[in-house]
Design an enzyme around this catalytic site. Structure first.
Site, PDB file in Angstrom:
ATOM      1  N   SER A 270      85.698  57.794  71.468  1.00  0.00           N
ATOM      2  CA  SER A 270      87.097  57.679  71.880  1.00  0.00           C
ATOM      3  C   SER A 270      87.356  58.511  73.121  1.00  0.00           C
ATOM      4  O   SER A 270      86.590  59.423  73.442  1.00  0.00           O
ATOM      5  CB  SER A 270      88.030  58.146  70.750  1.00  0.00           C
ATOM      6  OG  SER A 270      87.886  57.324  69.604  1.00  0.00           O
ATOM      7  N   SER A 308      86.109  52.448  69.419  1.00  0.00           N
ATOM      8  CA  SER A 308      86.618  53.428  70.381  1.00  0.00           C
ATOM      9  C   SER A 308      88.142  53.439  70.381  1.00  0.00           C
ATOM     10  O   SER A 308      88.776  52.396  70.445  1.00  0.00           O
ATOM     11  CB  SER A 308      86.094  53.090  71.782  1.00  0.00           C
ATOM     12  OG  SER A 308      86.372  54.124  72.694  1.00  0.00           O
ATOM     13  N   ASP A 310      90.903  54.424  72.718  1.00  0.00           N
ATOM     14  CA  ASP A 310      91.131  54.775  74.120  1.00  0.00           C
ATOM     15  C   ASP A 310      92.627  54.697  74.404  1.00  0.00           C
ATOM     16  O   ASP A 310      93.191  53.608  74.538  1.00  0.00           O
ATOM     17  CB  ASP A 310      90.353  53.831  75.039  1.00  0.00           C
ATOM     18  CG  ASP A 310      88.865  53.881  74.751  1.00  0.00           C
ATOM     19  OD1 ASP A 310      88.308  54.996  74.745  1.00  0.00           O
ATOM     20  OD2 ASP A 310      88.264  52.827  74.508  1.00  0.00           O
TER      21      ASP A 310
END
Length: 391
Positions: A270, A308, A310
């Site tokens: 991340s 992830s 983000d």
């Protein structure tokens, strides 16, 4: 890539990797990595935006606790009554972001922004709320919306333990300062990993020329993600033999794990990105600004994998666009859309450089189970020079 360049790379890498090169910290500009066309501010940090302060608190206890807290304070006044416009852009939403619904609904934040570890956000949120409620000017406040972001540092940190987070929030806020910002394995970046190497906190800034408004953009990142690392377009991850999907595509794939794979096959992880600017922007254009930060993330080799988280939080510290909670009419002196393009370029550049700084400023972090080492700077410099980049 020409044959002479390939020969140079192969020979240089053989020497460096045989020697086990591992160097001291260096910011990106120290090795000639200076993305883009605009000039950084004085500190090349998010704190180049007037009024913005940053503080870290690192937790390193025993043989397995490797985490921390980073606090970003938008200005030095009454944050609850002098609120800054803010927005969120989500690159990939596999994560936990506290306070997001009110932020999106109202387009503003009323507390500092805190970054920490995945399972720490609720404790951090409570500590941030307590810090705000304890301020004398907030004696009658009955609702508060703390904004807390996270990345999962479980590769180095015993993340289920979650000790001392409330105290760390208080420490980070107490030491928040407007000068140079510590980078690498500190604060919320103490336990993070990037591309199989040690990750961490990074920052950078850009100042537009007067002809383009003279505004400053600052970026702070908490880097904890993977992919196929590239720097200034050079495929560093592939050349160093450590990249996502390596076990599937490397020579001899299927016959066991290739050397240097580092367990980062899917590029998961991340990245939290916080943008500050003194440009007078409201939530709509701040969200557009956040979307361009993802372009800087992509330039480093991230593809925002399924696993992830983000997130980009963007705010304007300009007094021209601040809000009071009891205002019945809001009048703002906001930049128009035609003024945004230079800011888009600046935030893309600053995000890319901040992420390089997070990698290059990291230091080794060890637990009883493992040690994660930083990117080998000498090797990177040789690879960049072979492509005519850096110094």
């Amino acid at each position: 890539m020409t044959r002479p360049v390939l020969s140079v790379l192969a020979g240089a890498l053989a020497l460096l990797l045989a020697a086990g090169s591992l160097d001291a910290q260096a910011r990106a500009r120290a090795i000639g990595l200076a993305p883009g066309v605009f000039t950084p501010g004085r500190h090349n940090a998010i704190t180049d935006v007037p009024g913005v302060r940053v503080g870290h608190a690192t937790i390193a206890e025993g043989d397995s606790l490797r985490t921390g807290v980073t606090a970003i304070v938008p200005h030095g006044g009454d944050l609850f009554r002098d609120r800054v416009p803010a927005a969120l852009h989500v690159g990939n939403g596999f994560g936990k972001l506290l306070g997001v619904t009110q932020l999106r609904e109202l387009g503003e934040i009323e507390t500092p922004i805190v970054l920490t570890c995945t399972l720490c956000i609720w404790q951090a949120g409570d500590a941030l709320a307590q810090w705000m409620l304890a301020r004398p000017e907030n004696a009658n406040v009955r609702s508060i919306n703390p904004v807390v972001g996270e990345t999962n540092d479980g590769g180095l940190n015993t993340t289920r333990a979650r000790p001392g987070i409330a105290a760390a929030v208080a420490r980070a806020l107490a030491v928040a300062d407007s000068g140079p910002v510590a980078e690498g394995s500190v604060g919320a970046g103490h336990g993070t990993i990037m591309f199989g190497w040690k990750g961490g906190m990074g920052t950078a800034s850009r100042r537009l020329p007067a002809s383009l408004g003279g505004h400053t953009i600052g970026v702070l990142v908490q880097g904890n993600y993977g992919g196929v690392l590239q720097m200034a377009g050079v495929p560093i991850g592939q050349l160093l033999g450590r990249y996502a999907f390596q076990r599937n595509v490397a020579p001899g794939a299927g016959g066991g794990r290739p050397p240097g794979d580092a367990g980062a096959e899917r590029g998961d992880g991340s990245c939290m990105i916080v943008i500050a600017t003194d440009a007078p922007l409201l939530a709509r254009n701040l969200e557009r600004l956040g979307a361009r930060a993802i372009m800087g993330l992509a330039r480093t080799g991230s593809s925002a994998s399924n696993g992830s988280g983000d997130y980009v939080l963007a705010f304007s510290s300009s007094p021209r666009v601040r809000r009071t909670p009891d205002a019945t009419v809001s009048t703002n002196d906001e930049l128009g859309n035609e003024a945004m393009s230079a800011l888009f370029q600046a935030v893309t550049e600053a995000t890319e450089e901040a992420l390089y700084n997070a990698l290059l400023m990291a230091t080794p972090v060890s637990t009883r189970a493992t040690t994660v080492r930083p990117l080998p700077r000498d090797s990177v410099q040789v690879l960049l020079r072979a492509r005519g980049v850096g110094r």
